[in-house]
Design an enzyme around this catalytic site. Structure first.
Site, PDB file in Angstrom:
ATOM      1  N   HIS A 340       0.824  -1.208   0.000  1.00  0.00           N
ATOM      2  CA  HIS A 340       0.000   0.000   0.000  1.00  0.00           C
ATOM      3  C   HIS A 340       0.855   1.254   0.000  1.00  0.00           C
ATOM      4  O   HIS A 340       2.060   1.234   0.310  1.00  0.00           O
ATOM      5  CB  HIS A 340      -0.946   0.007   1.211  1.00  0.00           C
ATOM      6  CG  HIS A 340      -0.260   0.119   2.536  1.00  0.00           C
ATOM      7  ND1 HIS A 340       0.042   1.326   3.123  1.00  0.00           N
ATOM      8  CD2 HIS A 340       0.183  -0.828   3.393  1.00  0.00           C
ATOM      9  CE1 HIS A 340       0.634   1.119   4.291  1.00  0.00           C
ATOM     10  NE2 HIS A 340       0.732  -0.181   4.482  1.00  0.00           N
ATOM     11  N   CYS A 359       2.382  -4.940   7.277  1.00  0.00           N
ATOM     12  CA  CYS A 359       2.121  -4.668   5.865  1.00  0.00           C
ATOM     13  C   CYS A 359       3.312  -3.951   5.228  1.00  0.00           C
ATOM     14  O   CYS A 359       4.185  -3.436   5.918  1.00  0.00           O
ATOM     15  CB  CYS A 359       0.854  -3.838   5.702  1.00  0.00           C
ATOM     16  SG  CYS A 359      -0.653  -4.805   5.976  1.00  0.00           S
TER      17      CYS A 359
END
Length: 462
Positions: A340, A359
C-alpha cells in the site's frame, strides 16, 4: 486538481513504459503495448495446505495447523549399475548447488554399486535419488527451521519424486533430470557463482550463500511470466517480467522485528483499490482506546459504528491522511498483509526501513497500482486517472492475476540485478535456524507445507 491529474498521468506514462521496455535499466516513455502481449495465461492454482482453524480476539492469532504431518512416501525402483554410477557422480559434485554430499549416503551407494545389481542397490540408489531430488526441488531446510514461512511451494505436486525417478531411469539421464530442478532465478545463479569463488576457509560467507541458495528452493520454480517479489531485508520490491527481467524497483517499509515482523508469503494480486478505507484493528480501537476517544470527540476522516454486541468498529475514510495512502494492492491472505501507499513518505529515505506493523508500504505505489490495473484489468489510462483523483473508494478487480512473493533473502544480487552479490542485515534473525539445521543430519521430509507457527493478522499499516 488539474495539476494532480497531470502528475498522475505523467507517473502512469513512466510506469507503462517501464513494463514495455526491454532493457530493465534504460526504460523510456513510450506507447504501452496491449495487455495481451505482456500477460501470460493464468497459472494453475497451487495445491495449498488446508487453512488453519481461526479465532479472533484483539490483535488476533488465528490458529496453528492441527493436522499432524506425515513422512513422505519415497519410491523404490530397480537401478542399473550405470545409472547408479551417474547418480553417484552427481552426489560427489552436489556441493556446487549449496547442498552436502554426505546427506545422500555416497559411501553406501558406492558399496552397493561394487556389489552389483540387486535389492540392496535398488534400495540405496532409490533413497539417495529421492532425498537429492527433494532437496533440489523443495530445499533441505526442515519446516520448523523456516521461521514464519507461509509461501506454499507446489513443485512437489508438479514434479513428484516418483515421476522424476521414473524419468531418470527411463531416459538413463540421471544428471539431466536432477539438473532440471534447480531454481532458474538469476539471483540463484549469482549465489552459485559466488559459492564457487569463495574460499573454503571463509566458512561464514559460504554458509550465508548456502542459506540463501536454499531459500530459493523454498519458492516455486516457475515464479510466473510477470510477478512481484519483495525481499524484506533488502527493503525493496521488484516488478519482474518474462525470464526474470527487472522492470522496476520500489523502496519498501516492512514490519518491525518481533511480533509484527512481515511473514513470508506467496499470494496473488487480486485487486487494486484506489482511495482505500482502512478498518482499524481492534488492538487499536480497544487496546489503544481509539474507539472510546472518537465516541467522545468525533474526528474528521473516521467513521465509528456501534455494533449489536456493544463493540465499536472504526473505519478511516479515504483522504490524504489515510494510513493506506491513495492506493492499496490487494493480495488476500490469512495474515491480512498487502502492499500500500502511505502518507508518511519520509520513511522511504531511511537506510533501515523496518517500521511497519507487518504490511508493506511501497514507494511510488500509485505507479505500481496503475501498472497492475492496466495489465490485470485492461483499464484505460483515463479511467485510472479518474479513479485516483476522485477521492472515492474504488476497487478494481483483476481479470488476470499476478503472483506476488514476500521473500526473505539476506544475500543476493544488488538492486539493479547487475550480478554483483551483496549482503543484507538479518533483521529478523532468521538465518540462525537454517544454519543450525545444516549442522544436523538431513531429516526425513514430511507432508508439512508451511510453518506451524501461529498465523497473526497484521492488518495495521501504522
Amino acid at each position: 486538481m488539474e495539476l494532480r491529474k497531470a502528475l498522475i498521468a505523467g507517473m502512469f506514462a513512466v510506469s507503462g513504459a517501464a513494463v514495455a521496455a526491454q532493457p530493465a535499466t534504460t526504460a523510456q516513455p513510450r506507447r504501452t503495448p496491449a495487455p495481451e502481449v505482456l500477460l501470460p495465461a493464468p497459472a494453475p492454482a497451487p495445491i495449498v495446505a488446508p487453512p488453519a482453524p481461526t479465532t479472533k480476539s484483539g490483535a488476533p492469532v488465528i490458529g496453528i495447523p492441527e493436522v499432524q504431518p506425515l513422512p513422505v512416501n519415497e519410491p523404490v525402483m530397480a537401478w542399473p549399475v550405470a545409472d547408479a554410477r551417474a547418480l553417484l557422480a552427481v552426489i560427489d559434485t552436489i556441493e556446487s548447488e549449496g547442498l552436502f554430499s554426505k546427506d545422500y549416503q555416497p559411501e553406501a551407494l558406492r558399496a552397493a554399486i561394487a556389489a552389483g545389481p540387486g535389492q540392496a542397490l535398488d534400495a540405496v540408489a532409490s533413497k539417495s535419488f529421492a532425498w537429492l531430488a527433494e532437496d533440489l526441488r523443495d530445499g533441505r531446510t526442515p519446516m520448523e527451521s523456516r521461521v514464519q514461512w507461509f509461501a506454499v511451494d507446489p513443485d512437489q505436486d508438479v514434479t513428484p519424486t516418483t515421476g522424476l525417478m521414473t524419468k531418470a531411469l527411463a531416459t538413463h539421464n540421471v544428471a539431466g533430470t536432477l539438473a532440471e530442478l534447480a531454481p532458474t532465478h538469476p539471483d540463484y545463479q549469482a549465489l552459485k557463482a559466488a559459492l564457487a569463488t569463495t574460499p573454503r576457509a571463509d566458512t561464514a560467507t559460504r554458509s550465508k550463500i548456502r542459506i540463501n541458495m536454499d531459500r530459493w528452493r523454498w519458492l516455486r520454480r516457475d515464479l510466473g511470466e510477470i510477478y512481484l517479489i519483495a525481499n524484506v531485508p533488502e527493503y525493496q520490491l521488484r516488478l519482474m517480467k518474462a525470464n526474470h527481467q527487472l522492470v522496476k524497483t520500489f523502496r519498501t517499509v516492512v514490519g518491525k522485528p518481533g511480533r509484527t515482523a512481515t511473514p513470508q508469503l506467496a499470494e496473488e494480486v487480486k485487486a487494486v483499490v484506489f482511495n482505500p478505507t482502512w478498518t482499524v484493528p481492534q488492538s487499536i480501537v480497544v487496546g489503544e482506546g481509539l474507539g472510546a476517544s472518537l465516541m467522545r470527540a468525533p474526528r474528521k476522516g473516521y467513521k465509528v459504528t456501534r455494533n449489536s454486541d456493544g463493540s465499536l468498529t472504526v473505519v478511516q475514510q479515504p483522504g490524504p491522511s489515510n494510513s493506506l495512502g491513495v492506493i492499496k494492492i490487494d493480495m488476500p491472505n490469512p495474515h491480512a498483509i498487502y502492499l500500500h501507499d502511505t502518507p508518511a513518505k519520509q520513511y522511504f529515505n531511511q537506510p533501515i526501513r523496518a517500521e511497519s506493523h507487518g504490511c508493506i508500504r511501497t514507494q511510488n505505489a500509485l505507479v505500481l497500482g496503475m501498472t497492475m490495473a492496466i495489465m490485470g484489468a485492461d483499464m484505460p489510462q483515463e479511467q485510472l486517472v479518474a479513479n485516483a483523483t476522485s477521492g472515492k473508494y474504488t476497487k478494481v478487480p483483476m481479470t488476470r492475476t499476478f503472483p506476488v512473493y514476500i521473500s526473505y533473502f539476506t544475500m543476493g544480487q544488488d538492486t539493479g540485478m547487475t550480478g554483483r552479490v551483496v549482503s543484507y542485515a538479518d533483521i529478523y534473525r532468521r538465518d540462525a535456524p537454517v544454519l543450525a539445521s545444516f549442522a544436523k543430519a538431513r531429516e526425513l521430509k514430511t507432508t508439512q507445507r508451511i510453518s506451524s507457527e501461529p498465523v497473526i493478522q497484521l492488518d495495521n499499516p501504522l
